[in-house]
Write a protein that holds these residues in place. Structure first.
Motif, PDB file in Angstrom:
ATOM      1  N   LEU A  24       0.811  -1.221   0.000  1.00  0.00           N
ATOM      2  CA  LEU A  24       0.000   0.000   0.000  1.00  0.00           C
ATOM      3  C   LEU A  24       0.851   1.282   0.000  1.00  0.00           C
ATOM      4  CD1 LEU A  24      -2.969   0.981   0.005  1.00  0.00           C
ATOM      5  CD2 LEU A  24      -2.797   1.149   2.492  1.00  0.00           C
ATOM      6  N   VAL A  46      -4.512  -2.847   3.491  1.00  0.00           N
ATOM      7  CA  VAL A  46      -4.568  -1.982   4.679  1.00  0.00           C
ATOM      8  C   VAL A  46      -4.110  -2.758   5.921  1.00  0.00           C
ATOM      9  CG1 VAL A  46      -6.177  -0.829   6.265  1.00  0.00           C
ATOM     10  CG2 VAL A  46      -6.311  -0.403   3.791  1.00  0.00           C
ATOM     11  N   ALA A  54      -2.141   3.141   7.745  1.00  0.00           N
ATOM     12  CA  ALA A  54      -2.726   3.362   6.422  1.00  0.00           C
ATOM     13  C   ALA A  54      -3.480   4.691   6.385  1.00  0.00           C
ATOM     14  CB  ALA A  54      -3.663   2.211   6.060  1.00  0.00           C
TER      15      ALA A  54
END
Lengths: 287, 287
Positions: A24, A46, A54
Motif C-alpha cells: 500500500l 490496509v 494506512a
C-alpha cells in the motif's frame, strides 16, 4: 456530462489494480507521483500495514478515498455466521478510521464459497434472504458509525462463489427494503464490468438516483475473456461503452469519481508507473 | 413432478455433448445402444452427412427430436444481414426435414462476433432491436413452414459474443411482442446453465406457461469454472439445483424431455459409451 478528456481530476485508483506490484505505501507513493487524487484501498493491503498507519499514509499523501473494499461474504452456515458478522463490523470500523465515503459490500455466494468451511448448499433463495438479513444487521451498526454501505452487484458468472446479488435491480430492491426512506446510508456501487450486459441497466440507474449511487467502478470486458476473475481489460480494450454508462450515472445525479478497478494477470505484470500512465490516458479518452 | 429415477424415457441427448467422439451416425448408433429415445442434433453435424441422410438415420433409428440446434446469430452489419437471413431460413427448412419440434435460436451478440466481418459496435440496444426485427422476419417464414422457434437466453458472460438475449424475462418480452396471442409458434428454450443465477427465474418460468416452454436443457455449473464456453459440468457435479428448476418447469406445464447439453473439454475426452452411461445415471438422480 463532465469532460474527462483534459485531466484526471475525477479518476480514482482502486488499489487492487496494482496489487502485485507493491504494498500500500508503494501504491500510494506512485499515485501521488501521477497526481492521482483519490484511491479505494483493499482490506488485505490496509491490514498488512495496519489501519492507523494506512490512515496516516492516506492523509499525509493528501489522497481522498472513493470507497473501501470490501465487506460482505455474508452467506454462512450457523457455525460461521457470527464470525462473518464480527468481520464485517471490523470492516466498518476500518472504513471509519480511513475516512472512506462508503464501505463496498460484496454479498457472498453460496455458503461453502462465501465462508469456507460452511456446509454446502445449492439454495440461492436462502442465500439471498440471508444477505438481506445480514445487511439489515450491519446497517444498524454502520449507521451508528456514520459509514454508508454500498452494495455492489457482481456479474452473474460470480453468483455461486462471490455474490448472489447479480443485478442492479436486486441491489436496489434490497436498498428499498432495508432503507425505504433513503436516509440510512444504504446504496449501490455500479461496476461497468459486472453490469454492462444488463438490459435493465439504464432504467435501474435512473431508478437509483443520486442518494443510492455511491460509486462507479470502471474497467472493460474483453472478448475473449480467458479467466472468470483475473482477465478484466483496460478501459478501451473491450466491448463496454463506458461513456454511455457514465452518462446514465451522471444524468441520475452521480458526480463522484470514476474508480479504476482492474483484476488482470496481464496488467499485474506491468510496472506500476506504466499501469498508472495507461489508466490516466484511457480515463481521458475511454471513460 | 415426473419421477426420473427409474428410467431415462424423458432424457434427450444434445449431440454437441459427443461432438469430439464421433460423427452424427456414430452418435445416433450409440444413443440407440443406450436406449436413448430423443436427441437434439447440431447443424454442423447434420450438414456433414447431409440433411436428407440425417433425417433418414434418425427415422431408421426410431429417435425422436427434442429440437434442432441452432439458428440465430442475427446481429450483423448491413453487408451481412441478408446472408444471415438466408442462413436462418435454411436452418428452418432443415429443422422441417428432420422433423424437429422446434428450431433453437441463439440470438447473437455484437455484430463483429455474431457475423464475423461485420463492422464492430458496442451498441447493445441496437443489437437487441435487430434481434427483435430479425426474429419477426424469421417467424413469418417459420410459421408458414410449421416450425416453432425457441429463443434460448444465454448466460450474461456470453452477451458480447454469442447472445444479447440474456434473461428469460427478455426472451419472453420478445415472445409477447412478436407473438402476443401465443399462436404463432414462438417460445423459449430454458437451459439451466444459462439461467440458474437469475433471481427472477421461477417467476419468469411461471409467466412463460406451457405454450412458450419449448425445451429444457440441463448440465451443471462448476466452481471454479475454468473456461467460459467449454467447462460445463455433468449434472450433479456443480451447484445448480436442477430438480428445483425442472419442478418449476413442470408446474408451469412443461412435460417434454430434459435435454443434456454439455460443452466440456473434460467430457469430450471420454469414450462415447462412458459419457452416455454417466448421463443416464445422472439423469436418474440429479435431474
Amino acid at each position: 456530462m463532465r469532460d474527462f478528456s483534459r485531466d484526471h481530476r475525477w479518476m480514482s485508483i482502486n488499489t487492487i489494480t496494482l496489487d502485485r506490484q507493491g504494498d500500500l505505501p508503494t501504491i500510494l507513493e506512485a499515485c501521488v507521483r501521477h497526481q492521482v487524487r483519490a484511491v479505494c484501498p483493499w482490506r488485505h493491503q490496509v491490514q498488512q500495514v495496519g489501519v492507523d498507519r494506512a490512515a496516516k499514509l492516506l492523509r499525509d499523501a493528501g489522497l481522498a478515498l472513493s470507497g473501501y473494499c470490501r465487506g460482505g461474504m455474508m452467506v454462512a452456515d450457523p457455525a460461521h455466521r457470527q464470525s462473518a458478522r464480527d468481520d464485517n463490523r471490523r470492516a466498518v470500523e476500518e472504513a471509519v478510521t480511513l475516512g472512506a465515503p462508503c464501505l463496498v459490500l460484496v454479498a457472498g455466494g453460496l455458503p461453502q464459497f462465501s465462508r469456507p468451511g460452511s456446509a454446502p448448499s445449492k439454495d440461492f433463495a436462502a442465500a439471498r434472504e440471508m444477505v438481506a438479513e445480514e445487511i439489515a444487521h450491519l446497517l444498524e451498526f454502520a449507521q451508528a458509525a456514520g459509514m454508508p454501505l454500498a452494495i455492489e452487484p457482481l456479474h452473474p458468472m460470480m453468483a455461486a462463489d462471490r455474490s448472489c446479488i447479480n443485478t442492479l435491480r436486486q441491489a436496489l430492491d434490497l436498498c428499498d427494503r432495508l432503507d425505504p426512506a433513503g436516509d440510512r446510508g444504504l446504496g449501490v456501487a455500479v461496476d461497468v464490468y459486472h453490469t454492462w450486459w444488463d438490459p435493465e441497466l439504464a432504467v435501474q440507474i435512473a431508478r437509483a438516483g443520486t442518494a443510492r449511487l455511491m460509486a462507479l467502478h470502471v474497467c472493460d470486458w474483453l472478448v475473449p475473456t480467458t479467466h472468470l476473475l483475473t482477465d478484466r481489460g483496460m478501459m478501451g480494450d473491450g466491448i463496454v461503452d463506458i461513456p454511455l454508462i457514465r452518462g446514465w450515472m451522471e444524468t441520475a445525479g452521480y458526480d463522484g469519481p470514476a474508480e479504476i478497478e482492474i483484476f488482470s494477470e496481464r496488467w499485474w505484470r506491468e510496472p506500476m508507473d506504466k499501469v498508472l500512465s495507461t489508466c490516466i490516458e484511457r480515463h481521458k479518452r475511454a471513460v
